[in-house]
Design an enzyme around this catalytic site. Structure first.
Site, PDB file in Angstrom:
ATOM      1  N   ASP A  84      -7.109 -39.688  77.653  1.00 17.26           N
ATOM      2  CA  ASP A  84      -8.238 -40.604  77.812  1.00 17.26           C
ATOM      3  C   ASP A  84      -9.556 -39.872  78.034  1.00 17.26           C
ATOM      4  OD1 ASP A  84      -7.024 -39.838  80.284  1.00 17.26           O
ATOM      5  OD2 ASP A  84      -8.135 -41.419  81.323  1.00 17.26           O
ATOM      6  N   GLU A 141      -5.541 -40.950  82.837  1.00 16.16           N
ATOM      7  CA  GLU A 141      -5.613 -39.995  83.948  1.00 16.16           C
ATOM      8  C   GLU A 141      -6.873 -40.223  84.772  1.00 16.16           C
ATOM      9  OE1 GLU A 141      -6.580 -36.926  86.505  1.00 16.16           O
ATOM     10  OE2 GLU A 141      -7.790 -37.177  84.693  1.00 16.16           O
TER      11      GLU A 141
END
Length: 390
Positions: A84, A141
């Site tokens: 991400d 994350e």
């Protein structure tokens, strides 16, 4: 080192994947394009299994070695990369800069994903190991706890993972170097949300008010005493109040104020102590001032703790890739990592790979340095071949 030469041959492809991902950043669990890109590459490489949808949008690839493991050997090793990006407007002016306003890969997860894909391609071609290499591509994350979500979906048990390893790029560490330590390497992160209810009124009549701004100022000062006077000086903790919202006129004492901040700690014991003292300090300030103070204290990622045997393995592999003088023991960082959940579930280690003199992580001018690709990818490959020696 022959493996470095082979990875150097793969470097243009890995760089192209990285830049494609960089151009198309996605946030948290909404990494659908990136996850599909990863899954397609893993299938092209000939992975024995490609699983999607773990932790909502996580992807897992399994590559089996040429030989079965022997009795008592480690059978399965997991390697994790995060996918991400961040809600930041990119300011790099790169030819491959983000195409999506307000989103960018400001933490290098594009590089992490590409390097693990490069390792997957090499490992699928050579299979010079005994057992299974499990390649974990994780969403969310950056605050979403994607590692915990994948574990809840059965990551560790479904793939029978024995050990798990993670890697992050490190701005400020020279290209071609690694940094690691045994024990706590990154901090736990908790959030503080405080609402102060005072008694508003005219700025010229403060004696008729309970000034929420003054209460907030006293509270910020008092909270700092926790680190300076309650925590052992040989331990580490951070309390930062980073938001203070109150009032909208220069001559009105506001009725309410809101404060928000973060707590960082490196041990479970200090984490417990700081949380307890935050509650006590807020209760004390409320009693002294007469204000009503509500606290929401939420625990976030736990401490990232490297296990000693696996840290030794990771250090030896990094030295094999980079040379003895290019692997350093580092102090712990007060940033947080949700790989901590994986290290709670299985033994393993987290390492930093040098990103050179780049802008810092989460900065609008940050960029992953493609010169680090050969070193990070080679580390993953040799970690598998060493841990699952044929």
């Amino acid at each position: 080192m022959p493996i470095l030469n082979r990875v150097a041959d793969l470097q243009p492809d890995i760089q192209a994947w990285r830049r494609d991902i960089h151009e198309n950043p996605e946030l948290l669990y909404d990494v659908h394009r990136t996850a599909a890109f990863v899954a397609d590459r893993l299938r092209e490489f000939g992975c024995d299994e490609v699983a999607t949808g773990l932790g909502r949008t996580g992807v897992v690839g399994v590559i089996k070695g040429r030989k079965p493991p022997g009795d008592g050997d480690i059978r399965v090793v997991g390697l994790r990369a995060d996918m991400d990006a961040l809600p930041i407007q990119e300011a790099t002016n790169l030819a491959y800069a983000s195409k999506t306003p307000g989103k960018m890969h400001a933490c290098g997860h594009d590089g992490h994903t590409a390097m693990l894909l490069g390792a997957a391609r090499y490992l699928a071609e050579t299979r010079n190991f005994a057992g299974d290499a499990v390649l974990i591509f994780q969403p969310a994350e950056e605050g979403g706890g994607g590692a915990a979500a994948m574990i809840r979906d059965g990551l560790m048990d479904r793939f029978a993972i024995d050990q798990v390893y993670g890697m992050h790029n490190g701005p400020g560490f020279p290209i071609g170097t690694f940094a690691i330590r045994t024990g706590p390497i990154m901090a736990a992160t908790d959030s503080i949300d405080i609402r102060i209810e005072g008694l508003g009124g005219h700025a010229a009549r403060p004696h008729k008010c309970i000034d929420s701004v003054l209460v907030g100022a006293q509270l910020i000062t008092a909270l700092q005493s926790i680190v300076s006077r309650s925590v052992d000086p040989l331990e580490s903790a951070v309390i930062s109040i980073c938001e203070f919202h109150a009032g909208n006129a220069r001559n009105v004492i506001p009725q309410t104020a809101e404060l928000r901040g973060t707590v960082r700690t490196l041990t479970a014991e200090v984490r417990e102590l700081v949380e307890k003292r935050v509650h006590e300090v807020i209760a004390g300030v409320a009693q002294i001032t007469g204000a009503k103070i509500d606290l929401v204290y939420e625990r976030g990622y736990p401490v990232t703790v490297n296990h000693a045997p696996q840290t030794d393995v990771a250090t030896r592999v990094a030295r094999e890739v980079a040379g003895d003088g290019n692997v350093h023991e580092m102090p712990p960082l007060m940033g947080a990592e949700d790989f901590s959940y994986m290290l709670q579930a299985r033994p393993g280690a987290f390492i930093f790979c040098g990103n050179g003199n780049s802008a810092g992580l989460h900065h609008p001018a940050y960029n992953f340095d493609d010169e680090a690709i050969v070193f990070g990818t080679s580390y993953w490959i040799r970690l598998v071949e060493n841990t699952l020696a044929a």
